[in-house]
Scaffold this motif. Structure first.
Motif, PDB file in Angstrom:
ATOM      1  N   ASP A  49      18.367  29.549  72.255  1.00 29.53           N
ATOM      2  CA  ASP A  49      19.212  28.415  72.648  1.00 29.53           C
ATOM      3  C   ASP A  49      20.647  28.589  72.180  1.00 29.53           C
ATOM      4  O   ASP A  49      21.586  28.117  72.820  1.00 29.53           O
ATOM      5  N   THR A  50      20.822  29.273  71.071  1.00 36.88           N
ATOM      6  CA  THR A  50      22.162  29.458  70.516  1.00 36.88           C
ATOM      7  C   THR A  50      22.796  30.771  70.949  1.00 36.88           C
ATOM      8  O   THR A  50      23.859  31.139  70.456  1.00 36.88           O
ATOM      9  N   GLY A  51      22.137  31.486  71.861  1.00 33.26           N
ATOM     10  CA  GLY A  51      22.635  32.779  72.312  1.00 33.26           C
ATOM     11  C   GLY A  51      21.827  33.911  71.714  1.00 33.26           C
ATOM     12  O   GLY A  51      21.110  33.743  70.723  1.00 33.26           O
ATOM     13  N   LEU A  82      26.018  37.509  73.167  1.00 31.37           N
ATOM     14  CA  LEU A  82      26.169  36.935  71.827  1.00 31.37           C
ATOM     15  C   LEU A  82      27.001  37.845  70.939  1.00 31.37           C
ATOM     16  O   LEU A  82      27.854  37.388  70.191  1.00 31.37           O
ATOM     17  N   MET A  83      26.785  39.147  71.032  1.00 28.27           N
ATOM     18  CA  MET A  83      27.489  40.095  70.172  1.00 28.27           C
ATOM     19  C   MET A  83      28.963  40.210  70.532  1.00 28.27           C
ATOM     20  O   MET A  83      29.789  40.562  69.691  1.00 28.27           O
TER      21      MET A  83
END
Length: 373
Positions: free
Chosen positions: A11-13, A50-51
């Motif tokens: 959910d947060t990536g 995300l990275m």
């Protein structure tokens, strides 16, 4: 088994093992029963995003997506490797790997050898080097191609809903589940929505398209909810709570399947009515005399579509096959006798532009298209 991004994205990536753990337990149970699994896994772009979010949060360019895929591939395989005691092998495939017959067979040999060594392949499209016009597009269809590649008994597609419904259950409260599909009719295809999740490229329609490809190769498809631990647990015990899509009774020869479903190059060979009839109904090869023209920039050895005039100025795709001559060469020998090929070109690769052994007819599944008109 194909696992989509919606089952792996956190959910947060990035990626999460929340649903992957149950699927890994199912795979381990299959291995314990002596079944071989090839895993087609999405998630690389989600992991890479995300990275890179501090650098390219708003960048949606193809280059940025490829950079995300390059970073995220290792993360995806690492996630799965954490869940298994035995080694995994990453296999990245491109459009050209599946379009070129030699590379297609090489890919099949590699996957078969990995399975012989009891190593599970983790397959994904090589988004790092793919270009827009030559992508496979989604991992549902890639999974169907891989299923045929390894001569699988079953194609499993883990999704984030309970299977096929008469309408999208997320927007239509009257939608009813479809537990079994005997034939993928136009009405069944119409039940599928077009959009996928926010992190994936496929939707229910791509899953039905994949099931159709698999059925052509004699492979049944199962759609199930990979987020529901009870569903996954029941599946490990041979009990399906989802949608089973049956296959036809006959099975195409592996080469004919490849010819029919592998991506073709941009371009086609336009033939007259006589040649179209001979190809479609008499099992004939394509000879120069029946060719009107070739369009596109394809080369010798490329897979091309063979088209003829249809209704309302549209072109009808009647077959697909491997061209023995390039587009420029075909235009020089079109409407000539086979004995004149050498005189026109100064050389000859044989009398057939497309040999019947390298050709698959489409029959009633041929498409009408205005793209080339």
């Amino acid at each position: 088994m194909k696992v989509g991004s919606s089952l792996l994205a956190a959910d947060t990536g990035g990626l999460s093992t929340r649903y992957a753990l149950g699927l890994a337990q199912f795979i381990s149970a299959c291995h314990a029963d002596g079944r071989e699994i090839v895993l087609v896994s999405s998630g690389a772009v989600a992991a890479g995003r995300l990275m890179l979010r501090d650098h390219s949060h708003e960048d949606t360019s193809n280059a940025a997506r490829q950079a995300m895929a390059a970073l995220g591939q290792t993360q995806t395989v690492a996630l799965w490797q954490r869940l298994f005691d035995h080694p995994l092998a990453q296999v990245l495939l491109t459009h050209d790997d599946l379009r070129d017959r030699r590379r297609y067979l090489n890919a099949r040999a590699t996957l078969s050898e990995l399975l012989n060594y009891k190593i599970m392949p983790v397959v994904n499209e090589n988004d790092t080097v793919a270009i827009d016009e030559l992508t496979l597009g989604d991992n549902d269809n890639l999974a169907a191609i891989v299923a045929a590649l390894v001569d699988a008994d079953l194609l499993l597609i883990a999704t984030d809903i309970d299977g096929l419904y008469t309408a999208d259950p997320r927007t239509n409260l009257d939608a009813e589940p479809v537990n079994e599909v005997l034939e993928l009719t136009t009405e069944i295809m119409a039940m599928a929505g077009c959009a996928g999740s926010s992190v994936g490229t496929g939707g229910m329609r791509t899953k039905l398209e994949a099931a159709e490809k698999a059925a052509t190769a004699g492979i049944q498809t199962v759609l199930f909810n990979g987020r529901d631990s009870e569903v996954v647990s029941l599946l490990a015990r041979g009990q399906l709570r989802g949608t089973l899509l049956h296959t036809s009774a006959t099975r195409l020869h592996a080469r004919k399947y490849w010819l029919r479903h592998m991506p073709a190059v941009t371009g086609h060979i336009h033939v007259d009515a006589g040649a179209a009839h001979a190809i479609a109904h008499e099992g004939a090869s394509l000879l120069p005399m029946g060719i009107i023209r070739a369009d596109g920039m394809f080369q010798r050895g490329d897979m091309v579509e063979i088209v003829t005039d249809g209704d309302a100025g549209m072109l009808h795709v009647i077959a697909r096959g491997i061209a023995q001559y390039g587009a420029a060469e075909i235009n020089r020998i079109a409407r000539t006798h086979t004995r004149d090929i050498g005189d026109r070109l100064g050389y000859s690769y044989g009398e057939n532009v497309v040999h019947r052994d390298d050709l698959a007819t489409l029959g009633d599944t041929g498409l009408l298209t205005g793209e080339y008109a």
